[in-house]
Design a protein around this motif. Structure first.
Motif, PDB file in Angstrom:
ATOM      1  N   SER A   1       0.680  -1.384   0.021  1.00  0.00           N
ATOM      2  CA  SER A   1       0.053  -0.262   0.090  1.00  0.00           C
ATOM      3  C   SER A   1       0.854   1.083   0.092  1.00  0.00           C
ATOM      4  O   SER A   1       0.515   2.243   0.547  1.00  0.00           O
TER       5      SER A   1
ATOM      6  N   ASP B   1       2.566   4.631  -1.221  1.00  0.00           N
ATOM      7  CA  ASP B   1       1.867   5.957  -1.857  1.00  0.00           C
ATOM      8  C   ASP B   1       2.503   6.035  -3.077  1.00  0.00           C
ATOM      9  O   ASP B   1       3.662   5.609  -3.431  1.00  0.00           O
ATOM     10  N   PRO B   2       1.946   6.707  -3.971  1.00  0.00           N
ATOM     11  CA  PRO B   2       2.461   7.313  -5.405  1.00  0.00           C
ATOM     12  C   PRO B   2       3.700   7.670  -5.347  1.00  0.00           C
ATOM     13  O   PRO B   2       4.529   7.518  -6.057  1.00  0.00           O
TER      14      PRO B   2
ATOM     15  N   VAL C   1       6.385   4.948  -5.064  1.00  0.00           N
ATOM     16  CA  VAL C   1       6.067   4.090  -6.496  1.00  0.00           C
ATOM     17  C   VAL C   1       6.992   4.961  -7.276  1.00  0.00           C
ATOM     18  O   VAL C   1       7.620   4.491  -8.095  1.00  0.00           O
TER      19      VAL C   1
ATOM     20  N   ALA D   1       1.129  -2.644  -6.773  1.00  0.00           N
ATOM     21  CA  ALA D   1       0.828  -2.004  -5.450  1.00  0.00           C
ATOM     22  C   ALA D   1      -0.774  -2.420  -5.223  1.00  0.00           C
ATOM     23  O   ALA D   1      -1.330  -2.711  -6.200  1.00  0.00           O
TER      24      ALA D   1
ATOM     25  N   PRO E   1      -4.001  -0.479  -4.501  1.00  0.00           N
ATOM     26  CA  PRO E   1      -4.604   0.878  -4.871  1.00  0.00           C
ATOM     27  C   PRO E   1      -5.327   1.469  -3.680  1.00  0.00           C
ATOM     28  O   PRO E   1      -6.223   0.732  -3.272  1.00  0.00           O
TER      29      PRO E   1
ATOM     30  N   ASP F   1      -4.935   4.983  -4.348  1.00  0.00           N
ATOM     31  CA  ASP F   1      -5.285   5.923  -5.661  1.00  0.00           C
ATOM     32  C   ASP F   1      -4.741   5.236  -6.656  1.00  0.00           C
ATOM     33  O   ASP F   1      -3.614   5.420  -7.159  1.00  0.00           O
TER      34      ASP F   1
ATOM     35  N   LEU G   1      -1.214   5.927  -8.338  1.00  0.00           N
ATOM     36  CA  LEU G   1      -0.280   4.769  -8.591  1.00  0.00           C
ATOM     37  C   LEU G   1       0.114   4.701  -9.955  1.00  0.00           C
ATOM     38  O   LEU G   1       1.267   4.382 -10.238  1.00  0.00           O
ATOM     39  N   CYS G   2      -0.674   4.744 -11.053  1.00  0.00           N
ATOM     40  CA  CYS G   2      -0.657   4.434 -12.234  1.00  0.00           C
ATOM     41  C   CYS G   2       0.403   5.582 -13.009  1.00  0.00           C
ATOM     42  O   CYS G   2       1.412   5.344 -13.663  1.00  0.00           O
TER      43      CYS G   2
ATOM     44  N   ALA H   1       3.401   2.348 -11.542  1.00  0.00           N
ATOM     45  CA  ALA H   1       2.762   1.114 -11.064  1.00  0.00           C
ATOM     46  C   ALA H   1       2.162   0.407 -12.335  1.00  0.00           C
ATOM     47  O   ALA H   1       1.789   0.950 -13.176  1.00  0.00           O
TER      48      ALA H   1
ATOM     49  N   LEU I   1      -1.789  -3.586 -10.218  1.00  0.00           N
ATOM     50  CA  LEU I   1      -2.640  -3.053  -9.068  1.00  0.00           C
ATOM     51  C   LEU I   1      -3.359  -4.363  -8.643  1.00  0.00           C
ATOM     52  O   LEU I   1      -4.005  -5.009  -9.418  1.00  0.00           O
TER      53      LEU I   1
END
Length: 195
Positions: A46, A48-49, A52, A66, A68, A70, A74-75, A79, A82
């Motif tokens: 988990s 955070d962006p 990542v 990851a 998700p 958010d 994340l994308c 990432a 997901l």
């Protein structure tokens, strides 16, 4: 085995053995340790962006997973996968909309991802059934212990393409052994004893 293709940057991975998806804590030292031990992919949990994005900047060709919170963030951070196992359908739909492949217990046609097959009783029978998506298992007890290694080797023999664990070196060795026995990769050392 067919190559695993993840949506964001076309990160194709080796196909001669099942891959190790290392579960790591969101810390740079944990990422470095897992990679040094032989991880093929990383599950940042988990994270955070921002974390990542930091890992993506340091390892641009590495496939990252990851969980998700958010999906869009994340994308955007990089990432590739997901994990929406157990998430509500709206989370899975949002993740797919943002271009990530999914890890899920069930996938809709046209969605890219890994089918999460829970380890436990009946695993080998379930793996004998055809599936349209590559399969992933998460090892019991984080992959520690001989029983988890046996599960990893048998699952790889039955076609599981990704094994999620915290015990990277031993699981990687078990997967390489299973692939050598199965004939999909050459053994690390060929020894012949004739009497």
């Amino acid at each position: 085995m067919t190559p695993l293709r993840f949506a964001l940057a076309g990160r194709d991975l080796p196909v001669d053995r099942a891959l190790v998806l290392a579960q790591v804590e969101p810390a740079a030292a944990a990422v470095d340790a897992a990679l040094a031990q032989g991880a093929d992919l990383l599950d940042l949990g988990s994270a955070d962006p921002a974390f990542v994005a930091e890992v993506r900047a340091r390892h641009p060709r590495l496939a990252l997973a990851a969980t998700p919170g958010d999906a869009a963030g994340l994308c955007a951070a990089g990432a590739d996968l997901l994990d929406v196992t157990g998430a509500d359908p709206a989370t899975a739909a949002a993740a797919a909309r943002h271009g990530a492949a999914l890890i899920a217990a069930g996938l809709e046609p046209g969605v890219t991802g890994l089918l999460d097959c829970p380890a436990g009783p009946g695993l080998l029978q379930r793996l004998a059934e055809p599936a349209p998506w590559p399969r992933l298992i998460t090892l019991p007890d984080n992959g520690s212990g001989d029983a988890a290694l046996a599960v990893a080797a048998l699952a790889a023999w039955r076609g599981v393409q990704v094994v999620r664990t915290r015990e990277v070196p031993r699981v990687r060795q078990a997967l390489e052994m299973a692939a050598s026995i199965n004939g999909s990769r050459p053994p690390a050392a060929v020894l012949r004893a004739l009497t």
